[in-house]
Design a protein around this motif. Structure first.
Motif, PDB file in Angstrom:
ATOM      1  N   SER A 178      11.456  31.431  32.512  1.00 62.70           N
ATOM      2  CA  SER A 178      11.590  29.962  32.413  1.00 62.70           C
ATOM      3  C   SER A 178      10.424  29.299  31.685  1.00 62.70           C
ATOM      4  CB  SER A 178      11.749  29.346  33.809  1.00 62.70           C
ATOM      5  OG  SER A 178      10.681  29.730  34.640  1.00 62.70           O
ATOM      6  N   GLY A 179       9.217  29.920  31.742  1.00 64.87           N
ATOM      7  CA  GLY A 179       8.076  29.329  31.032  1.00 64.87           C
ATOM      8  C   GLY A 179       8.303  29.374  29.528  1.00 64.87           C
ATOM      9  N   SER A 180       8.624  30.567  29.029  1.00 64.56           N
ATOM     10  CA  SER A 180       8.873  30.738  27.590  1.00 64.56           C
ATOM     11  C   SER A 180      10.316  30.414  27.231  1.00 64.56           C
ATOM     12  CB  SER A 180       8.588  32.193  27.180  1.00 64.56           C
ATOM     13  OG  SER A 180       7.272  32.570  27.500  1.00 64.56           O
ATOM     14  N   GLY A 181      11.204  30.394  28.224  1.00 58.53           N
ATOM     15  CA  GLY A 181      12.647  30.302  27.985  1.00 58.53           C
ATOM     16  C   GLY A 181      13.104  29.157  27.089  1.00 58.53           C
ATOM     17  N   PRO A 182      12.547  27.949  27.230  1.00 57.55           N
ATOM     18  CA  PRO A 182      13.013  26.877  26.338  1.00 57.55           C
ATOM     19  C   PRO A 182      12.913  27.275  24.860  1.00 57.55           C
ATOM     20  CG  PRO A 182      11.764  25.931  28.126  1.00 57.55           C
ATOM     21  CD  PRO A 182      11.611  27.439  28.251  1.00 57.55           C
ATOM     22  N   ALA A 183      11.906  28.078  24.510  1.00 56.36           N
ATOM     23  CA  ALA A 183      11.787  28.494  23.101  1.00 56.36           C
ATOM     24  C   ALA A 183      12.964  29.375  22.697  1.00 56.36           C
ATOM     25  CB  ALA A 183      10.472  29.245  22.876  1.00 56.36           C
ATOM     26  N   TYR A 184      13.462  30.187  23.630  1.00 55.59           N
ATOM     27  CA  TYR A 184      14.610  31.045  23.285  1.00 55.59           C
ATOM     28  C   TYR A 184      15.841  30.156  23.002  1.00 55.59           C
ATOM     29  CZ  TYR A 184      11.728  34.136  26.320  1.00 55.59           C
ATOM     30  OH  TYR A 184      10.705  34.800  26.942  1.00 55.59           O
ATOM     31  N   ILE A 185      15.997  29.112  23.819  1.00 53.09           N
ATOM     32  CA  ILE A 185      17.172  28.235  23.663  1.00 53.09           C
ATOM     33  C   ILE A 185      17.035  27.413  22.375  1.00 53.09           C
ATOM     34  CG2 ILE A 185      18.587  26.443  24.768  1.00 53.09           C
ATOM     35  CD1 ILE A 185      18.424  29.125  26.329  1.00 53.09           C
ATOM     36  N   PHE A 186      15.804  26.956  22.097  1.00 51.87           N
ATOM     37  CA  PHE A 186      15.602  26.191  20.854  1.00 51.87           C
ATOM     38  C   PHE A 186      15.861  27.089  19.644  1.00 51.87           C
ATOM     39  CE2 PHE A 186      12.372  23.698  23.553  1.00 51.87           C
ATOM     40  CZ  PHE A 186      13.357  22.833  23.992  1.00 51.87           C
ATOM     41  N   LEU A 187      15.501  28.377  19.770  1.00 50.10           N
ATOM     42  CA  LEU A 187      15.775  29.311  18.671  1.00 50.10           C
ATOM     43  C   LEU A 187      17.284  29.422  18.448  1.00 50.10           C
ATOM     44  CD1 LEU A 187      14.912  31.467  16.592  1.00 50.10           C
ATOM     45  CD2 LEU A 187      14.903  33.139  18.460  1.00 50.10           C
ATOM     46  N   LEU A 188      18.037  29.469  19.539  1.00 52.63           N
ATOM     47  CA  LEU A 188      19.494  29.542  19.409  1.00 52.63           C
ATOM     48  C   LEU A 188      20.025  28.297  18.684  1.00 52.63           C
ATOM     49  CD1 LEU A 188      22.242  30.790  20.090  1.00 52.63           C
ATOM     50  CD2 LEU A 188      22.119  29.687  22.328  1.00 52.63           C
ATOM     51  N   ALA A 189      19.501  27.132  19.081  1.00 48.70           N
ATOM     52  CA  ALA A 189      19.943  25.883  18.428  1.00 48.70           C
ATOM     53  C   ALA A 189      19.606  25.915  16.933  1.00 48.70           C
ATOM     54  CB  ALA A 189      19.282  24.685  19.102  1.00 48.70           C
ATOM     55  N   GLU A 190      18.395  26.417  16.649  1.00 52.53           N
ATOM     56  CA  GLU A 190      17.933  26.500  15.258  1.00 52.53           C
ATOM     57  C   GLU A 190      18.858  27.416  14.438  1.00 52.53           C
ATOM     58  OE1 GLU A 190      13.801  27.633  15.756  1.00 52.53           O
ATOM     59  OE2 GLU A 190      13.755  28.289  13.675  1.00 52.53           O
ATOM     60  N   LEU A 191      19.206  28.572  15.024  1.00 56.64           N
ATOM     61  CA  LEU A 191      20.037  29.551  14.311  1.00 56.64           C
ATOM     62  C   LEU A 191      21.462  29.032  14.126  1.00 56.64           C
ATOM     63  CD1 LEU A 191      18.755  32.805  16.059  1.00 56.64           C
ATOM     64  CD2 LEU A 191      18.241  32.016  13.742  1.00 56.64           C
TER      65      LEU A 191
END
Ligand SMILES: NC(=O)c1ccc[n+]([C@@H]2O[C@H](COP(=O)([O-])OP(=O)(O)OC[C@H]3O[C@@H](n4cnc5c(N)ncnc54)[C@H](OP(=O)(O)O)[C@@H]3O)[C@@H](O)[C@H]2O)c1
Length: 275
Positions: A178-191
């Motif tokens: 959950s700490g780093s997780g928002p970056a994974y979701i933002f990466l998905l949005a970016e892709l």
């Protein structure tokens, strides 16, 4: 505004410290002091000072929030303990810093205040805390009292959901999810946005589709009693368009198979920072 949150000494007012502060002030923080070298004022009754030496002598907070980068933490903690051993002893010390263990924080504080028995809590929030939708994992050292635990829960609940873990090493797993997780979701949005452009959609349409899909799916997940897997199945008719995409995504070399490796890499890095 009525106060419902305890008084704080906030050290480090960047991305995370600043986001937490804004949310806490909005929810009625008791008179607090923030150490910030950039900001000159805060709404009354809160005070901002430029260094630990300038903490008003009569100010004794219920909690100290340590939100500087881990690599900058040691001199900050030493200075706190040297100038205000009373605070290091009486306030619960809440570290949001990735990697630094409760033992290392206690050791650093005690190097300057040998009589102190600091009560240390580790909190791992994430950036949606800035809009009250955070997820914070917490761990308390054995000497932290129930009252101090409740105080920390009140603070972090003011910016989202909280969960306590029983073992300190589990904070590294929380960091990875959950700490780093928002970056994974933002990466998905970016892709998704880039892929939409690749399909020939105009930039602004691609951006809108990607953002609203990620935020709407997140909200549906939040509001639904169903598991994520079930919500996914409901969008995926056999032989349909989503099934065609999921078959590609689920191929062994593609990104869903990489998620366990990705979070393991994040946890490994969190453990490395702790050693
Ligand atoms: N960002 C996240 O998503 C996230 C999530 C969970 C936990 N965290 C943790 O939060 C901590 C802060 O991260 P961040 O992303 O907020 O970093 P950041 O934006 O760089 O903020 C750190 C702040 O600390 C200040 N600072 C440094 N030394 C100081 C001192 N001696 N006295 C007072 N302030 C001082 C810096 O001010 P100057 O500019 O003056 O140096 C800066 O404003 C890290 O330990 C990180 O592990 C971050």
């Amino acid at each position: 505004m009525s106060e419902s949150l305890p008084s704080l000494l906030l050290i480090g007012c960047g991305q995370m410290g600043g986001a937490l502060l804004e949310a806490w002030i909005g929810r009625g923080l008791a008179p607090s002091v923030v150490i910030d070298r950039h900001r000159e004022t805060l709404p009354a009754p809160h005070r901002v000072v430029s260094s630990l030496e300038n903490i008003p002598a009569d100010f004794v907070p219920a909690a100290v929030i340590l939100a500087v980068k881990p690599q900058k933490a040691q001199p900050v903690m030493e200075e706190l303990a040297a100038h205000r051993p009373d605070i290091a002893s009486s306030a619960v010390i809440v570290s949001v810093m990735a990697g630094l263990t409760t033992a290392s924080i206690a050791e650093t504080l005690r190097s300057q205040a040998p009589d102190a028995t600091p009560a240390i809590v580790r909190a791992m929030p994430n950036t949606p805390s800035s809009i009250g939708r955070g997820m914070t994992g917490l761990y308390r050292a054995p000497n932290v009292t129930e009252a101090q635990k409740a105080l920390c829960d009140t603070l972090l609940s003011a910016v989202g959901a909280t969960v306590w873990v029983d073992e300190e090493d589990q904070i590294n797993a929380v960091t990875a999810i959950s700490g780093s997780g928002p970056a994974y979701i933002f990466l998905l949005a970016e892709l998704l946005e880039k892929a939409a452009c690749g399909l020939g959609l105009p930039d602004e349409v691609a951006r809108l589709l990607a953002r609203k899909t990620v935020s709407g799916a997140g909200e549906l997940l939040e509001q639904s009693p169903e598991d994520a897997a079930e919500l996914r199945r409901r969008v995926t008719s056999p032989g349909g368009t989503t099934a065609a995409a999921i078959a590609v995504l689920n191929a062994p070399a593609n990104w869903p198979s990489n998620i366990p490796d990705a979070v393991a890499a994040a946890r490994h890095r969190a453990r490395e920072l702790a050693s």
